[in-house]
Design an enzyme around this catalytic site. Structure first.
Site, PDB file in Angstrom:
ATOM      1  N   LYS A 142     -14.844  -3.221  -2.139  1.00 31.51           N
ATOM      2  CA  LYS A 142     -13.760  -2.238  -2.006  1.00 31.51           C
ATOM      3  C   LYS A 142     -14.243  -0.839  -2.363  1.00 31.51           C
ATOM      4  CE  LYS A 142      -9.902  -4.710  -1.156  1.00 31.51           C
ATOM      5  NZ  LYS A 142      -8.859  -5.559  -1.593  1.00 31.51           N
ATOM      6  N   LYS A 146      -6.043  -8.230   5.813  1.00 34.38           N
ATOM      7  CA  LYS A 146      -4.887  -7.396   6.148  1.00 34.38           C
ATOM      8  C   LYS A 146      -5.323  -5.988   6.476  1.00 34.38           C
ATOM      9  CE  LYS A 146      -3.276  -8.282   1.700  1.00 34.38           C
ATOM     10  NZ  LYS A 146      -2.943  -9.494   1.019  1.00 34.38           N
ATOM     11  N   LYS A 148     -14.447 -11.836   6.903  1.00 34.89           N
ATOM     12  CA  LYS A 148     -13.159 -12.468   6.590  1.00 34.89           C
ATOM     13  C   LYS A 148     -12.004 -11.788   7.328  1.00 34.89           C
ATOM     14  CE  LYS A 148     -10.910 -11.366   2.909  1.00 34.89           C
ATOM     15  NZ  LYS A 148     -10.280 -11.065   1.632  1.00 34.89           N
TER      16      LYS A 148
END
Ligand code: TYM
Length: 339
Positions: A115, A200, A197
């Site tokens: 992130k 969202k 992956k």
């Protein structure tokens, strides 16, 4: 509360609309376990703001997510469903556990590294200390198991380390929980890039299915799914290393239909991807159709949802406050009125 039952705790960040990945990796297992366990499931809004959110979108998604939990089959009478920020004990316990989580171990979290790379202009303190808040979420409810997808395993392991460290200092305060990860479907990959992956935050596009997507959009995305060049008979074969795209589609099909990989290979033994990909799309459409319809219905009933969130927060707070008080006493805080 039925104290004989084991306890399950899990949450999902309302940082995007729910994806097929979260549904298969997490929610589907929650439902399977709802009768057997005492379950606490929440919308992790405190976690969502570690990445900038548009306030109106965050509000909408949080309420939507509650409706979707119910639409997916989580009975609010049997499960405690709540919004994380409605139970202030999460933030309080998160702070305490920050003081028992080490800089070195937080630095090693893969999700923090990923992130930070993706949000280089906003590597905030919350992004770094997020796993301590997550440990608080879990330990507040004396969870036995934490049903999550594969990507959350490392955070669950850190939760165990923090709980053990705390117990080592103060005695047996926390139950040490275990991650509960399904054998099939714990890591659903993007349909556009089967090496990453499904998430969202992936740009609205070809790789991601939302549980609210319309049937025609789901079909289009599956028809465009990346597979490989080996298209003849026998191409529908489970081999995650050499055929990641097909293996991912087989995993999704298996979760949607309950069929094993051997059964799927047999069913499509003489078919090419032109037949297999739409078949997976159709299975997903049918799996998600009742959820989409029911959640749209529930979203019209704001009074019901408001009552649900108030009841859930009250039930969760009772348990969470009890644990927090115990922890405050152990660490030496003076309790209000000496109680
Ligand atoms: P989040 O919001 O990223 O994801 C929610 C859940 O969905 C699973 N998941 C997937 N499983 C399989 N394939 C995928 N492509 C996929 N994408 C997501 C995740 O593993 C997760 O189970 N930190 C957590 C939220 C959280 C939490 C908690 C979870 C906060 N506090 C306490 C358990 C207990 C998160 O970011 O999940």
């Amino acid at each position: 509360m039925d104290t004989a039952k084991k306890i399950m705790v899990s949450g999902i960040k309302p940082s995007g609309d729910l994806t097929l990945g979260s549904y298969i990796g997490a929610i589907k297992n929650w439902i399977a376990l709802a009768d057997e366990y005492d379950c606490y499931y929440f919308m992790a809004d405190l976690h969502a703001i570690t990445v900038r959110q548009n306030p109106a979108d965050l509000r909408r998604r949080t309420t939507n997510q509650l409706a979707q939990y119910v639409a997916c089959g989580l009975d609010p009478e049997k499960n405690t469903l709540f919004i994380q920020s409605h139970v202030p004990a999460h933030a309080e316990m998160g702070w305490v556990l920050n003081c028992y989580a080490m800089f070195g171990e937080l630095s090693r979290m893969t999700q923090f590294k990923d992130k930070s790379a993706k949000n280089a202009d906003n590597i905030n303190g919350g992004l770094f200390t997020y796993p301590a808040l997550m440990a608080g979420d879990i330990l507040l409810y004396n969870a036995d198991y934490v049903p999550v997808g594969e990507d959350q395993k490392q955070h669950c392991e850190l939760t165990r380390d923090i709980a053990n460290r705390f117990n080592g200092i103060y005695g047996d305060v926390f139950k040490v929980p275990e991650p509960y990860i399904a054998k099939v479907g714990a890591r659903i990959m993007s349909l556009a890039d089967p090496t990453s992956k499904m998430s969202k935050s992936e740009d609205e596009d070809k790789g991601r299915i939302l549980i609210t997507d319309k049937p025609e959009d789901i079909m289009r995305t599956f028809k465009r799914a990346i597979t490989d060049s080996d298209t003849g008979a026998g191409c529908v074969h489970y081999d995650p290393e050499n055929k990641p795209g097909v293996s991912n589609l087989m995993t999704i099909y298996s979760c949607a239909t309950g069929k094993t990989f051997a059964e799927i290979e047999k069913e499509f033994a003489s078919a090419g991807y032109g037949v297999f990909k739409p078949a997976v799309g159709e299975a997903v459409v049918e799996m998600l159709r009742p959820i989409r319809e029911k959640s749209e219905d529930l979203m019209k009933n704001k009074d019901y949802l408001n009552k649900l969130m108030a009841d859930g927060a009250e039930k969760a707070s009772r348990v969470a406050n009890r644990t927090l008080k115990k922890v405050y006493k152990k660490i030496g805080f003076v309790l209000p009125n000496g109680k």
